[in-house]
Design a protein around this motif. Sequence first.
Motif, mmCIF file in Angstrom:
data_model
loop_
_atom_site.group_PDB
_atom_site.id
_atom_site.type_symbol
_atom_site.label_atom_id
_atom_site.label_comp_id
_atom_site.label_asym_id
_atom_site.label_seq_id
_atom_site.Cartn_x
_atom_site.Cartn_y
_atom_site.Cartn_z
ATOM 1 N N ARG A 174 32.877 35.795 35.974
ATOM 2 C CA ARG A 174 33.662 36.383 37.064
ATOM 3 C C ARG A 174 32.922 37.597 37.626
ATOM 4 O O ARG A 174 31.962 38.081 37.027
ATOM 5 C CB ARG A 174 35.048 36.789 36.559
ATOM 6 C CG ARG A 174 35.852 35.651 35.940
ATOM 7 C CD ARG A 174 37.097 36.208 35.272
ATOM 8 N NE ARG A 174 37.875 35.169 34.593
ATOM 9 C CZ ARG A 174 38.926 35.432 33.820
ATOM 10 N NH1 ARG A 174 39.325 36.687 33.619
ATOM 11 N NH2 ARG A 174 39.586 34.448 33.247
ATOM 12 N N SER A 175 33.412 38.120 38.757
ATOM 13 C CA SER A 175 32.667 39.195 39.411
ATOM 14 C C SER A 175 33.384 40.542 39.469
ATOM 15 O O SER A 175 32.740 41.591 39.487
ATOM 16 C CB SER A 175 32.310 38.785 40.846
ATOM 17 O OG SER A 175 33.477 38.579 41.617
ATOM 18 N N LYS A 176 34.704 40.555 39.504
ATOM 19 C CA LYS A 176 35.418 41.816 39.753
ATOM 20 C C LYS A 176 35.533 42.683 38.498
ATOM 21 O O LYS A 176 35.628 42.181 37.381
ATOM 22 C CB LYS A 176 36.807 41.542 40.317
ATOM 23 C CG LYS A 176 36.807 41.000 41.734
ATOM 24 C CD LYS A 176 38.202 40.980 42.332
ATOM 25 C CE LYS A 176 38.152 40.515 43.785
ATOM 26 N NZ LYS A 176 39.483 40.573 44.432
ATOM 27 N N ASP B 90 34.689 43.888 45.169
ATOM 28 C CA ASP B 90 34.611 43.466 43.767
ATOM 29 C C ASP B 90 35.107 44.528 42.791
ATOM 30 O O ASP B 90 34.905 44.407 41.578
ATOM 31 C CB ASP B 90 33.172 43.066 43.410
ATOM 32 C CG ASP B 90 32.923 41.571 43.595
ATOM 33 O OD1 ASP B 90 33.918 40.816 43.650
ATOM 34 O OD2 ASP B 90 31.754 41.169 43.686
ATOM 35 N N ASN C 274 45.038 40.152 40.404
ATOM 36 C CA ASN C 274 43.628 39.756 40.544
ATOM 37 C C ASN C 274 43.098 39.068 39.286
ATOM 38 O O ASN C 274 41.884 38.936 39.113
ATOM 39 C CB ASN C 274 42.775 40.996 40.833
ATOM 40 C CG ASN C 274 43.110 41.671 42.130
ATOM 41 O OD1 ASN C 274 42.563 41.348 43.177
ATOM 42 N ND2 ASN C 274 44.027 42.647 42.087
ATOM 43 N N ASP D 167 42.477 36.238 37.850
ATOM 44 C CA ASP D 167 41.516 35.140 37.722
ATOM 45 C C ASP D 167 40.105 35.523 38.143
ATOM 46 O O ASP D 167 39.166 34.736 37.962
ATOM 47 C CB ASP D 167 41.976 33.935 38.545
ATOM 48 C CG ASP D 167 43.270 33.333 38.019
ATOM 49 O OD1 ASP D 167 43.512 33.451 36.801
ATOM 50 O OD2 ASP D 167 44.034 32.772 38.818
ATOM 51 N N GLN D 168 39.932 36.712 38.714
ATOM 52 C CA GLN D 168 38.624 37.144 39.198
ATOM 53 C C GLN D 168 38.040 38.304 38.406
ATOM 54 O O GLN D 168 36.921 38.723 38.653
ATOM 55 C CB GLN D 168 38.738 37.556 40.672
ATOM 56 C CG GLN D 168 39.196 36.442 41.599
ATOM 57 C CD GLN D 168 39.533 36.955 42.983
ATOM 58 O OE1 GLN D 168 40.478 37.718 43.169
ATOM 59 N NE2 GLN D 168 38.719 36.576 43.957
#
Length: 441
Positions: free
Chosen positions: A138-140, A186, A205, A207-208
């Motif tokens: 993931r990115s966040k 992000d 948020n 899932d990220q």
Amino acid sequence: MSAVNWPDPLSKSKELYDRAAEVMPGGITRILPWQDPFPVYAKSGSGAYVTDVDGTRRLDLLNNFASLIHGHAHPAIVSAVQEQVANGTAFTLPTQPEVALAETICGRVEGFEWVRFSNSGSEAVMCAIKAARAITGRSKIVKAEGVYHGSYDYAEVSLDSSPENWGEDPTSIGYSKGTPEGVKNDVVVIPFNDTEAAERIIRANKDQIAAIIIDPAPSYFGFVPVSQSFIEMIRRVSTEIGAVFILDEVITFRVNRGGAQTRFNIKPDLTVLAKIIGGGFPVGAVVGSRKFMEVFDHRNGKPLLPWSGTFTANPVTMTAGKIALDLYTQADSDRLDVLGDRLRAGVTEAFAKADFPGQVTGFSSMFMVFGHQRTVLDYRSGYSSKEESKLIAKLQKNLVLEGYHIAKTGKAFLSTAMTESDVDGFIAATERAARQAVSQG
């Protein structure tokens, strides 16, 4: 001592600043130690004191921003470093000192099994965030509003938001001009110590999110400790949504032999360290259980996160760091707790006597003075107006003239080299400096 002293225009500090302005932007390399109208230039340090280039000796309550837990030039550290320098300062090959320091760090906290070194706290935060992204795909990242996690675009988001832009819920605000929109997108920003609001924002948020990074006592708003309900929520929600919980102990590792996580019973997945683990030399580290640290392991081919650096784990830093940690016992930490309480109580009384409209916050060996008396619970309640910030800048400058160094933002840190007499001297000087600040308007 010379006939003139800072901030006299004929002082040696002014001479050095004029030279520096010809070869450095603004005449400085680090912005935080800037001192109006020009910096005080250090010549030497010994124990709790620094002597400047004009010969003036001052009690150093900054200790290179919390990195010198034993003050300056501790004889045992100096001796060990001198011996190591004579044998070499940096090698392509690994060395015994890095193994010894890693063993020492792992021996201080139950959840510390593997260590990956770097050269600064900023690098270590960057490394931990990249590790979380590699682990989760993931990115966040999630961070609290107004909390400093080093000089990294993602970590700097909403570091200095203001009433003009911070919104009802915290908004992702770039710190430096040119911060890419993708960086801001992000980063999910939550209010510190607001358990209900923070959980709501995180779950929106979920899932990220790769990582949630938390400082257990953020420096930008006075080292206010994290509440038990807030940190328990962070631990629980991180697990539930599959995010990596990163604890930033770059500064707070000093508040107990095993850091704030031992003191407050926090169970992070990864911990970021720096400052005192380098014994006065550049250092950073990511530490955690093997489950999470396996991201760096190369033994089955290319690791999920390759991480290296030319001066990473150099033997000089590793040698100094091990000596510094070996010298820092729980008894030392406990003594600094008492000394810090003495200082905060004394400064509170000094402000009252001087009719200074401020306060001192913090715990253990960390403190911060504010130019207001509002209860500080988070970034917004601690936020200072321009007038309040100017009041602290006047106090700080007056303290420099009195013979004491604190940050212009009001932050300061004790060292094991300090005594009750040093603290009492600072309290008396603070009363005089506060009276003068009030009279200056």
